[in-house]
Design a protein around this motif. Sequence first.
Motif, PDB file in Angstrom:
ATOM      1  N   ASN A 169       4.618   5.271  15.801  1.00 52.01           N
ATOM      2  CA  ASN A 169       4.622   3.830  16.071  1.00 52.01           C
ATOM      3  C   ASN A 169       4.697   3.434  17.548  1.00 52.01           C
ATOM      4  OD1 ASN A 169       4.343   1.424  14.845  1.00 52.01           O
ATOM      5  ND2 ASN A 169       6.389   1.338  13.937  1.00 52.01           N
ATOM      6  N   ARG A 171       3.338   1.717  20.351  1.00 51.12           N
ATOM      7  CA  ARG A 171       2.308   0.745  20.714  1.00 51.12           C
ATOM      8  C   ARG A 171       1.989   0.843  22.204  1.00 51.12           C
ATOM      9  NH1 ARG A 171       2.059  -1.873  16.099  1.00 51.12           N
ATOM     10  NH2 ARG A 171       3.917  -2.724  15.118  1.00 51.12           N
ATOM     11  N   LYS A 228       0.347   7.713   6.407  1.00 54.57           N
ATOM     12  CA  LYS A 228       0.114   6.369   5.852  1.00 54.57           C
ATOM     13  C   LYS A 228      -1.324   5.969   6.103  1.00 54.57           C
ATOM     14  CE  LYS A 228       3.634   5.351   8.521  1.00 54.57           C
ATOM     15  NZ  LYS A 228       4.523   4.542   9.391  1.00 54.57           N
ATOM     16  N   ALA A 248      -3.457   3.701  -3.205  1.00 53.56           N
ATOM     17  CA  ALA A 248      -2.682   2.475  -2.981  1.00 53.56           C
ATOM     18  C   ALA A 248      -2.667   1.613  -4.234  1.00 53.56           C
ATOM     19  CB  ALA A 248      -3.283   1.689  -1.828  1.00 53.56           C
ATOM     20  N   PHE A 249      -1.653   0.788  -4.351  1.00 51.02           N
ATOM     21  CA  PHE A 249      -1.613  -0.225  -5.398  1.00 51.02           C
ATOM     22  C   PHE A 249      -2.544  -1.365  -5.010  1.00 51.02           C
ATOM     23  CE2 PHE A 249       2.316   2.091  -5.971  1.00 51.02           C
ATOM     24  CZ  PHE A 249       2.396   2.194  -7.354  1.00 51.02           C
ATOM     25  N   VAL A 251      -3.179  -4.953  -4.414  1.00 54.01           N
ATOM     26  CA  VAL A 251      -2.433  -6.191  -4.150  1.00 54.01           C
ATOM     27  C   VAL A 251      -3.255  -7.102  -3.240  1.00 54.01           C
ATOM     28  CG1 VAL A 251      -0.124  -5.186  -4.405  1.00 54.01           C
ATOM     29  CG2 VAL A 251      -1.247  -5.123  -2.157  1.00 54.01           C
ATOM     30  N   GLY A 260       4.475  -0.268   7.000  1.00 55.65           N
ATOM     31  CA  GLY A 260       4.781   1.113   7.367  1.00 55.65           C
ATOM     32  C   GLY A 260       6.278   1.377   7.421  1.00 55.65           C
ATOM     33  N   GLY A 288       5.433  -0.238   0.379  1.00 60.00           N
ATOM     34  CA  GLY A 288       4.472  -0.721   1.373  1.00 60.00           C
ATOM     35  C   GLY A 288       3.603  -1.821   0.788  1.00 60.00           C
ATOM     36  N   ALA A 289       3.126  -1.616  -0.426  1.00 55.66           N
ATOM     37  CA  ALA A 289       2.237  -2.592  -1.068  1.00 55.66           C
ATOM     38  C   ALA A 289       2.971  -3.898  -1.345  1.00 55.66           C
ATOM     39  CB  ALA A 289       1.687  -2.009  -2.367  1.00 55.66           C
TER      40      ALA A 289
HETATM   41  P1  ATP Z   1       2.829  -1.113  10.427  1.00 50.98           P
HETATM   42  O1  ATP Z   1       3.046  -0.233  11.617  1.00 50.98           O
HETATM   43  O2  ATP Z   1       1.938  -2.281  10.672  1.00 50.98           O
HETATM   44  O3  ATP Z   1       4.092  -1.504   9.725  1.00 50.98           O
HETATM   45  P2  ATP Z   1       1.602   1.293   9.378  1.00 50.98           P
HETATM   46  O4  ATP Z   1       0.302   1.405  10.078  1.00 50.98           O
HETATM   47  O5  ATP Z   1       2.716   2.135   9.864  1.00 50.98           O
HETATM   48  O6  ATP Z   1       2.037  -0.245   9.335  1.00 50.98           O
HETATM   49  P3  ATP Z   1       0.237   1.228   6.849  1.00 50.98           P
HETATM   50  O7  ATP Z   1      -0.554   2.450   6.591  1.00 50.98           O
HETATM   51  O8  ATP Z   1      -0.473   0.002   7.261  1.00 50.98           O
HETATM   52  O9  ATP Z   1       1.429   1.598   7.829  1.00 50.98           O
HETATM   53  O10 ATP Z   1       1.036   0.856   5.518  1.00 50.98           O
HETATM   54  C1  ATP Z   1       1.990   1.742   4.962  1.00 50.98           C
HETATM   55  C2  ATP Z   1       1.761   1.915   3.483  1.00 50.98           C
HETATM   56  O11 ATP Z   1       1.878   0.642   2.815  1.00 50.98           O
HETATM   57  C3  ATP Z   1       0.392   2.448   3.107  1.00 50.98           C
HETATM   58  O12 ATP Z   1       0.370   3.862   3.185  1.00 50.98           O
HETATM   59  C4  ATP Z   1       0.240   1.912   1.689  1.00 50.98           C
HETATM   60  O13 ATP Z   1       0.967   2.737   0.787  1.00 50.98           O
HETATM   61  C5  ATP Z   1       0.933   0.563   1.770  1.00 50.98           C
HETATM   62  N1  ATP Z   1      -0.035  -0.491   2.085  1.00 50.98           N
HETATM   63  C6  ATP Z   1      -0.309  -1.014   3.305  1.00 50.98           C
HETATM   64  N2  ATP Z   1      -1.292  -1.942   3.235  1.00 50.98           N
HETATM   65  C7  ATP Z   1      -1.641  -2.013   1.925  1.00 50.98           C
HETATM   66  C8  ATP Z   1      -2.598  -2.789   1.174  1.00 50.98           C
HETATM   67  N3  ATP Z   1      -3.407  -3.687   1.759  1.00 50.98           N
HETATM   68  N4  ATP Z   1      -2.675  -2.581  -0.161  1.00 50.98           N
HETATM   69  C9  ATP Z   1      -1.887  -1.689  -0.777  1.00 50.98           C
HETATM   70  N5  ATP Z   1      -0.978  -0.931  -0.137  1.00 50.98           N
HETATM   71  C10 ATP Z   1      -0.846  -1.081   1.192  1.00 50.98           C
END
Ligand code: ATP
Length: 317
Positions: A169, A171, A228, A248-249, A251, A260, A288-289
């Motif tokens: 993470n 940035r 992720k 993923a679910f 949604v 994340g 996450g979903a």
């Molecule tokens: P952030 O740093 O913005 O919090 P990230 O990049 O670390 O996010 P993501 O991969 O975006 O993490 O999201 C983590 C998890 O949440 C994914 O692996 C998935 O399981 C779930 N998730 C995220 N977005 C979606 C979505 N649009 N639909 C379903 N599940 C999602």
Amino acid sequence: EALGPTITVGEILVEIMATTVGTGFIEPQSLAGPYPSGAPAIFIDQVARMGGAAGIIAGVGDDDFGRLNVDRLRHDGVDVSAIAIHEDWPTGSAFVRYRPNGARDFVFNIARSAAGQVGLTSAAEALVRRAGHVHVMGTALTIPGARKVILFAVETVQARGGSVSLDPNLRKELLTDDGALDSFNQVLATADLLLPSGDELFTAAGRADEAAAVAKLLESGIGEIVLKRGEHGASFFGRGLPRIDCPAFTVDEVDPTGAGDCFGAAYLTCRRKGMAPDAALLHANAAGARNVTRLGPMEGVSTLAELTTFIAETPRR
Ligand code: ATP
Ligand code: MG
């Protein structure tokens, strides 16, 4: 979990978001918030909501933005004893606006806010000495004071038999000096669990191919890697264990920020409670979903019961 709570260190922020899609903040516009935020805060709130013992080392100002955050964390069961209240610094903030392509523009106030003043207070040291797990957020490694606390916590908790997880993470907007990268590599070298998303896996491994990156990191001593993949779900890789993919679910995504953090917290908490990797991965995907269906980064945190219901009722891709 018997060894002690899961702790994290770093920024507590309010998030204020544009209600319209567009580019940045160069004209007056309507905003929603303040919402409780900060990657470490979202993470630790999700741990506590699932019934995991949880604490955070952080700082807020003596203002409503701080009270909003501390009240939420305390209400959800987080040990807030190591959150310092600073008279002379305002609570940190992040203004965010989504662009049409899903990218985000941020205006941060972190370094010159109470979040930038994180240090090893006596309350922080006491929390570290009773912790069983340290979760390191890459974002927090960009705050020099937090970085020192994190390295102390990692060493202390590992010395007493505890474990460490790392969400890269990092940035680019926040990478202002070499210390962040050095400390990142130090934590990476001793982490038990890595939770990267997108390119973070390649950056951490110094490899541009997924299989090669995973193999290199597992060989270097990381026990588990959970990758992720946003709307494509997530994958588990463990040393000597078969790979697990979890779709993923399905949604409606309202606000992806915080997914994340909730995902990582749910995965870790399930594992610390003794759940197997496949079940932990399923719960993490659900966390996450669920989070992306709510406006506000911390508004979609889930209890274990909510995850169970969500898993039973929601179709997967
Ligand atoms: P952030 O740093 O913005 O919090 P990230 O990049 O670390 O996010 P993501 O991969 O975006 O993490 O999201 C983590 C998890 O949440 C994914 O692996 C998935 O399981 C779930 N998730 C995220 N977005 C979606 C979505 N649009 N639909 C379903 N599940 C999602
Ligand atoms: Mg992330």
